[in-house]
Design a protein around this motif. Structure first.
Motif, mmCIF file in Angstrom:
data_model
loop_
_atom_site.group_PDB
_atom_site.id
_atom_site.type_symbol
_atom_site.label_atom_id
_atom_site.label_comp_id
_atom_site.label_asym_id
_atom_site.label_seq_id
_atom_site.Cartn_x
_atom_site.Cartn_y
_atom_site.Cartn_z
ATOM 1 N N LEU A 1 29.157 -30.715 -17.445
ATOM 2 C CA LEU A 1 29.014 -31.642 -18.564
ATOM 3 C C LEU A 1 28.992 -30.864 -19.878
ATOM 4 O O LEU A 1 28.407 -29.779 -19.959
ATOM 5 C CB LEU A 1 27.739 -32.463 -18.415
ATOM 6 C CG LEU A 1 27.703 -33.425 -17.225
ATOM 7 C CD1 LEU A 1 26.316 -34.054 -17.101
ATOM 8 C CD2 LEU A 1 28.767 -34.509 -17.357
ATOM 9 N N SER B 1 24.394 -29.360 -13.975
ATOM 10 C CA SER B 1 25.839 -29.537 -13.825
ATOM 11 C C SER B 1 26.624 -28.274 -14.150
ATOM 12 O O SER B 1 27.809 -28.173 -13.809
ATOM 13 C CB SER B 1 26.325 -30.689 -14.708
ATOM 14 O OG SER B 1 26.464 -30.296 -16.070
ATOM 15 N N GLN B 2 25.981 -27.311 -14.803
ATOM 16 C CA GLN B 2 26.658 -26.048 -15.092
ATOM 17 C C GLN B 2 26.690 -25.122 -13.879
ATOM 18 O O GLN B 2 27.466 -24.157 -13.842
ATOM 19 C CB GLN B 2 25.957 -25.317 -16.254
ATOM 20 C CG GLN B 2 25.729 -26.158 -17.500
ATOM 21 C CD GLN B 2 26.997 -26.812 -18.022
ATOM 22 O OE1 GLN B 2 27.974 -26.141 -18.347
ATOM 23 N NE2 GLN B 2 26.973 -28.148 -18.108
ATOM 24 N N TRP C 1 22.249 -32.027 -17.507
ATOM 25 C CA TRP C 1 23.307 -31.179 -18.076
ATOM 26 C C TRP C 1 23.219 -29.764 -17.521
ATOM 27 O O TRP C 1 24.242 -29.192 -17.091
ATOM 28 C CB TRP C 1 23.184 -31.141 -19.600
ATOM 29 C CG TRP C 1 24.010 -30.047 -20.216
ATOM 30 C CD1 TRP C 1 25.350 -30.069 -20.469
ATOM 31 C CD2 TRP C 1 23.557 -28.742 -20.600
ATOM 32 N NE1 TRP C 1 25.763 -28.865 -20.992
ATOM 33 C CE2 TRP C 1 24.677 -28.033 -21.090
ATOM 34 C CE3 TRP C 1 22.311 -28.116 -20.584
ATOM 35 C CZ2 TRP C 1 24.584 -26.716 -21.545
ATOM 36 C CZ3 TRP C 1 22.220 -26.808 -21.043
ATOM 37 C CH2 TRP C 1 23.344 -26.121 -21.514
ATOM 38 N N TYR C 2 22.031 -29.197 -17.520
ATOM 39 C CA TYR C 2 21.838 -27.819 -17.063
ATOM 40 C C TYR C 2 22.283 -27.650 -15.610
ATOM 41 O O TYR C 2 23.032 -26.714 -15.276
ATOM 42 C CB TYR C 2 20.364 -27.444 -17.214
ATOM 43 C CG TYR C 2 20.020 -26.027 -16.801
ATOM 44 C CD1 TYR C 2 20.167 -24.976 -17.694
ATOM 45 C CD2 TYR C 2 19.526 -25.753 -15.528
ATOM 46 C CE1 TYR C 2 19.839 -23.676 -17.322
ATOM 47 C CE2 TYR C 2 19.200 -24.460 -15.150
ATOM 48 C CZ TYR C 2 19.352 -23.422 -16.052
ATOM 49 O OH TYR C 2 19.035 -22.127 -15.678
ATOM 50 N N SER D 1 27.541 -31.536 -22.786
ATOM 51 C CA SER D 1 26.279 -31.492 -23.517
ATOM 52 C C SER D 1 25.295 -32.447 -22.867
ATOM 53 O O SER D 1 25.689 -33.342 -22.090
ATOM 54 C CB SER D 1 26.489 -31.888 -24.979
ATOM 55 O OG SER D 1 26.725 -33.280 -25.067
ATOM 56 N N PRO D 2 23.998 -32.323 -23.191
ATOM 57 C CA PRO D 2 23.022 -33.293 -22.667
ATOM 58 C C PRO D 2 23.348 -34.734 -23.045
ATOM 59 O O PRO D 2 22.976 -35.658 -22.317
ATOM 60 C CB PRO D 2 21.705 -32.825 -23.291
ATOM 61 C CG PRO D 2 21.883 -31.350 -23.489
ATOM 62 C CD PRO D 2 23.327 -31.193 -23.885
ATOM 63 N N TYR E 1 18.586 -32.890 -20.596
ATOM 64 C CA TYR E 1 18.827 -31.455 -20.527
ATOM 65 C C TYR E 1 18.897 -30.992 -19.077
ATOM 66 O O TYR E 1 19.774 -30.186 -18.710
ATOM 67 C CB TYR E 1 17.730 -30.689 -21.261
ATOM 68 C CG TYR E 1 18.001 -29.197 -21.347
ATOM 69 C CD1 TYR E 1 18.704 -28.666 -22.418
ATOM 70 C CD2 TYR E 1 17.589 -28.335 -20.327
ATOM 71 C CE1 TYR E 1 18.975 -27.302 -22.492
ATOM 72 C CE2 TYR E 1 17.860 -26.972 -20.379
ATOM 73 C CZ TYR E 1 18.547 -26.462 -21.468
ATOM 74 O OH TYR E 1 18.824 -25.105 -21.527
ATOM 75 N N ASP F 1 26.009 -36.193 -22.776
ATOM 76 C CA ASP F 1 26.978 -36.752 -21.832
ATOM 77 C C ASP F 1 26.353 -37.209 -20.523
ATOM 78 O O ASP F 1 27.056 -37.704 -19.635
ATOM 79 C CB ASP F 1 28.068 -35.714 -21.526
ATOM 80 C CG ASP F 1 28.941 -35.417 -22.726
ATOM 81 O OD1 ASP F 1 29.078 -36.305 -23.581
ATOM 82 O OD2 ASP F 1 29.460 -34.283 -22.825
ATOM 83 N N THR F 2 25.043 -37.045 -20.383
ATOM 84 C CA THR F 2 24.421 -37.319 -19.081
ATOM 85 C C THR F 2 24.190 -38.805 -18.819
ATOM 86 O O THR F 2 24.102 -39.212 -17.661
ATOM 87 C CB THR F 2 23.076 -36.575 -18.958
ATOM 88 O OG1 THR F 2 22.187 -37.032 -19.975
ATOM 89 C CG2 THR F 2 23.280 -35.078 -19.106
#
Length: 283
Positions: free
Chosen positions: A140, A231-232, A228-229, A142-143, A225, A145-146
């Motif tokens: 993602l 998803s990386q 998003w985190y 950025s946060p 956050y 986009d969650t």
């Protein structure tokens, strides 16, 4: 909407509870509430069926309340995500989310019996906000986009055996993955009904004595956050569950360390997400 699964273990039927507390059966739409149903725009299909008044009213009398999501592909947990919890356990406030995994087979219903493992002397409780993924999330941007990938929220009890977790291995899995160690539900509240996931009170009591009383506003890493985190570093798939951490008040952080014993009753609640209650028994 509140998505539910009702019936005996392994024989649950899908249902939805509306704002007036009427429960409708979803068997005409799906055989179960799982990742595949969420991925196929299942929540939108429920809304359409409710709008067309095409769902049958379900008689829920005597039906067990199962976990609201069937067979999560994975349970990803965030440790030490409340500063007061980190402080009570003597841990430093983490600079990055502390991530560990929990066996998806630990998931049981909100009112099911929880088993204290053989050899356990330090079984503990943890009320947590659970996030259920509704669409695949990978890298993602950025946060912000969650929001589009979250199906909804539920109460989770991240039951933990502290000796297994902290003394027997440098990783936490042994103390987190014992059978029945993740009561979930009673329902999955769709994301549109949770105005602000960072403004929810969480409470837990043991045998009627208050133990935890926190608020998601005190998370170190907020829901957006965290999603998003993660998803990386991993692909989050529909039906996956994220336990987002617990506030202060666990047995591990209390002076008398009143760990759970057979016969103890634990009750949990989160604003807008319902209540749980479990009796603990010896495995």
């Amino acid at each position: 909407m509140k998505l539910m699964r009702l019936g005996a273990p392994g024989k649950e039927i899908p249902a939805v509870r509306t704002g007036d507390d009427t429960v409708y059966g979803l068997s005409d739409l799906t055989s179960d509430i799982d990742g595949a149903f969420l991925a196929a725009e299942g929540i939108d299909r429920i809304r359409e069926a409710l709008a067309s008044d095409s769902l049958p009213v379900l008689d829920t009398e005597g039906l067990r309340v199962g976990a609201p999501i069937a067979r999560p592909g994975k349970i990803v947990c965030i440790g030490l995500n409340y500063s007061d919890h980190a402080e009570e356990t003597g841990a430093a406030v983490p600079a990055r989310p502390v991530v560990f995994m929990k066996d998806p087979a630990t998931v049981v219903g909100a009112y099911d019996q929880v088993l204290i493992p053989r050899g356990s002397g330090r079984t503990d409780w943890e009320v947590e906000l659970a996030v259920v993924i509704g669409r695949q999330a990978r890298y993602l941007a950025s946060p912000e986009d969650t929001a589009s990938v979250i199906a909804g929220y539920a109460i989770s009890n991240d039951v933990s055996e502290r000796e297994f977790q902290l003394d027997f291995s440098p990783q936490w899995d042994l103390g987190k993955s014992c059978e029945t160690f993740n009561p979930l539900g009673p329902w999955l509240v769709t994301a549109d009904e949770v105005t602000d996931p960072q403004a929810l009170g969480l409470r837990l009591s043991v045998n009627g004595e208050p133990r935890q009383d926190g608020n998601t506003k005190n998370m170190i890493f907020d829901v957006a956050y965290v999603v998003w985190y993660l998803s990386q570093y991993m692909v989050l798939n529909p039906g996956d569950v994220i336990n987002t951490g617990t506030p202060a008040g666990v047995a591990l952080g209390l002076p008398d360390a009143p760990y759970l014993r057979p016969g103890d009753r634990v009750e949990l609640s989160i604003d807008g997400l319902g209540r749980q209650s479990q009796t603990f028994a010896q495995a």
